[in-house]
Design a protein around this motif. Structure first.
Motif, PDB file in Angstrom:
ATOM      1  N   TYR A  12       0.865  -1.187   0.000  1.00  0.00           N
ATOM      2  CA  TYR A  12       0.000   0.000   0.000  1.00  0.00           C
ATOM      3  C   TYR A  12       0.895   1.228   0.000  1.00  0.00           C
ATOM      4  O   TYR A  12       1.636   1.476   0.958  1.00  0.00           O
ATOM      5  CB  TYR A  12      -0.901  -0.025   1.235  1.00  0.00           C
ATOM      6  N   SER A  43       7.496  10.240  -0.432  1.00  0.00           N
ATOM      7  CA  SER A  43       7.976  11.589  -0.111  1.00  0.00           C
ATOM      8  C   SER A  43       8.786  11.599   1.184  1.00  0.00           C
ATOM      9  O   SER A  43       8.653  12.496   2.011  1.00  0.00           O
ATOM     10  CB  SER A  43       6.808  12.574  -0.025  1.00  0.00           C
ATOM     11  N   ASP A  84      11.062  10.858  -3.146  1.00  0.00           N
ATOM     12  CA  ASP A  84      10.531  11.225  -4.454  1.00  0.00           C
ATOM     13  C   ASP A  84      11.691  11.466  -5.419  1.00  0.00           C
ATOM     14  O   ASP A  84      12.749  11.951  -5.018  1.00  0.00           O
ATOM     15  CB  ASP A  84       9.727  12.539  -4.367  1.00  0.00           C
ATOM     16  N   PHE A  85      11.471  11.123  -6.684  1.00  0.00           N
ATOM     17  CA  PHE A  85      12.404  11.478  -7.752  1.00  0.00           C
ATOM     18  C   PHE A  85      11.573  12.081  -8.869  1.00  0.00           C
ATOM     19  O   PHE A  85      11.126  11.377  -9.765  1.00  0.00           O
ATOM     20  CB  PHE A  85      13.193  10.250  -8.219  1.00  0.00           C
ATOM     21  N   HIS A 115      -6.432   2.876  -4.512  1.00  0.00           N
ATOM     22  CA  HIS A 115      -7.651   3.405  -5.107  1.00  0.00           C
ATOM     23  C   HIS A 115      -7.231   4.414  -6.159  1.00  0.00           C
ATOM     24  O   HIS A 115      -6.490   5.347  -5.862  1.00  0.00           O
ATOM     25  CB  HIS A 115      -8.482   4.074  -4.003  1.00  0.00           C
ATOM     26  N   LYS A 117      -7.792   7.358  -7.633  1.00  0.00           N
ATOM     27  CA  LYS A 117      -8.714   8.465  -7.349  1.00  0.00           C
ATOM     28  C   LYS A 117      -8.675   9.509  -8.447  1.00  0.00           C
ATOM     29  O   LYS A 117      -9.695  10.059  -8.821  1.00  0.00           O
ATOM     30  CB  LYS A 117      -8.448   9.072  -5.966  1.00  0.00           C
ATOM     31  N   TYR A 123       0.517   5.912 -10.790  1.00  0.00           N
ATOM     32  CA  TYR A 123       1.608   4.992 -10.454  1.00  0.00           C
ATOM     33  C   TYR A 123       1.095   3.602 -10.068  1.00  0.00           C
ATOM     34  O   TYR A 123       1.844   2.641 -10.064  1.00  0.00           O
ATOM     35  CB  TYR A 123       2.468   5.588  -9.321  1.00  0.00           C
ATOM     36  N   LEU A 141     -12.768  11.721   1.989  1.00  0.00           N
ATOM     37  CA  LEU A 141     -11.673  12.298   2.783  1.00  0.00           C
ATOM     38  C   LEU A 141     -10.408  12.475   1.968  1.00  0.00           C
ATOM     39  O   LEU A 141     -10.053  11.627   1.167  1.00  0.00           O
ATOM     40  CB  LEU A 141     -11.338  11.354   3.939  1.00  0.00           C
TER      41      LEU A 141
END
Ligand code: NAD
Length: 333
Positions: A12, A43, A84-85, A115, A117, A123, A141
């Motif tokens: 996840y 991140s 992150d890249f 999910h 979204k 990704y 949310l």
């Protein structure tokens, strides 16, 4: 006792800034479908910003606390922290895979939970060998709303969006100097963001030599105290190269003559989310000085030569995506 799921591993991926009620429900649902859940915290190792306020370690701790509170078995959880890249998707994908494989030992019984979204969930399609298990959790949310309520001191609104353990963490964090700085940054950004979606251009300079890099400390919010590259917006009559040299001269006191003629490379950094100050495209020059570079002492009191290793090994010390910019030019020298 609930039946033991037949699938071995679930992955996840999320930013969890902060984890909220829907994240918790997705994780609990996943634990009904897989034996071991690997939570990939994205991140990681960026400087604190109002978009990424918490370190990956803090986020892991609070995810563990909210899952423990919900009765999940801690033995069935694993964590991976990934940086992150923004300009190297393959690097990001490889880091996610390597982090996951460190826990699965290369098992092929791996499912991806999540999910789709919006566009930002693209990704989830990047791991075709992991069966995708879309979550059934439906909830409006999102963490952006949680952060907004939090920085506006509406903790009672936050209470309705996050599990109690997360609320307790947020309450504690609210008493830290880091919170005070982030809240000031939140307010500064709110008044600074231009109403028109104009795209701005800035110019930056990576000045290196003798294993060192020229860096400046930011005096202003956002990112006060973080390292940054010399740079500025070009004037109406100025070429980008002239702008870079002027920024180096004004912000570090370095003699421009030493810099002119040392242009080694140049590149554009344009990730749409690279700055919270608006849509800003950066054009960056790399000036490679010779071995005698250190004799050119910076005069600006906020400027200093930094050993390259230090600059590259502490991405959390840099403003916005500048650790990635520095690595782009200098990781391989
Ligand atoms: P997120 O915390 O917003 O969401 C995590 C997951 O939870 C997603 O699958 C999302 O769809 C789901 N989710 C969120 N709210 C939900 C709700 N209300 N109901 C049901 N499901 C919900 O995180 P994210 O932004 O998707 O995280 C991706 C991370 O991976 C980020 O840290 C990002 O920077 C990183 N990333 C990096 C690169 C790169 O550096 N090249 C590329 C892709 C992703």
């Amino acid at each position: 006792a609930p039946p033991i799921p037949s699938r071995a591993y679930g992955v996840y991926i999320g930013r969890f800034e902060p984890p909220h009620q829907a994240h918790l429900l997705v994780m609990l649902e996943a634990l009904e479908r897989v034996q071991t859940l690997i939570v990939v915290i994205g991140s990681a190792r960026s400087a604190r910003t109002t978009k990424n306020p918490w370190t990956a370690h803090e986020r892991q701790d609070v995810i563990e606390a909210m899952l423990a509170e919900a009765g999940a078995d801690p033995q069935r959880l694993r964590f991976v922290h990934v940086r992150d890249f923004l300009y190297d998707e393959a690097h990001w994908l490889a880091d996610v895979r390597a982090g996951v494989e460190a826990h699965t030992g290369g098992s092929r019984d791996v499912a991806l939970v999540g999910h789709i979204k919006d566009e930002s969930s693209y990704y989830l399609r990047s791991f075709p060998d992991w069966e995708f298990l879309p979550t059934h959790v439906v909830s409006p949310l999102n963490a952006t709303d949680v952060r907004r309520a939090y920085f506006e001191d509406r903790l009672s609104d936050v209470r309705g969006m996050v599990p109690p353990a997360v609320h307790a963490f947020l309450e504690g964090f609210q008493r830290t100097p880091e919170y005070a700085e982030l809240q000031a940054e939140f307010l500064a950004l709110r008044s600074a963001v231009a109403p028109a979606p104009a795209t701005r251009l800035t110019v930056g300079a990576v000045v290196s030599g003798a294993g060192q890099l020229l860096a400046v400390r930011r005096a202003e919010r956002p990112g006060r105290g973080l390292l940054t590259l010399p740079g500025d917006e070009p004037g109406p009559q100025e070429t980008l190269l002239a702008c870079a040299m002027r920024a180096v001269r004004q912000q570090t006191g370095l003699d421009t003559g030493a810099v002119l003629g040392a242009v080694r490379a140049q590149a554009i950094f344009d990730a749409p989310g690279r700055s919270q100050r608006g849509r800003i495209v950066a054009y960056v020059f790399h000036f490679a000085l010779g071995e005698d570079a250190l004799t050119a002492q910076p005069a600006g009191n906020a400027a200093a030569w930094l050993p390259l290793s230090e600059a590259l090994e502490h991405p959390e010390g840099w403003f916005e995506d500048e650790a990635e910019i520095v690595a782009h030019f200098l990781a391989k020298v």
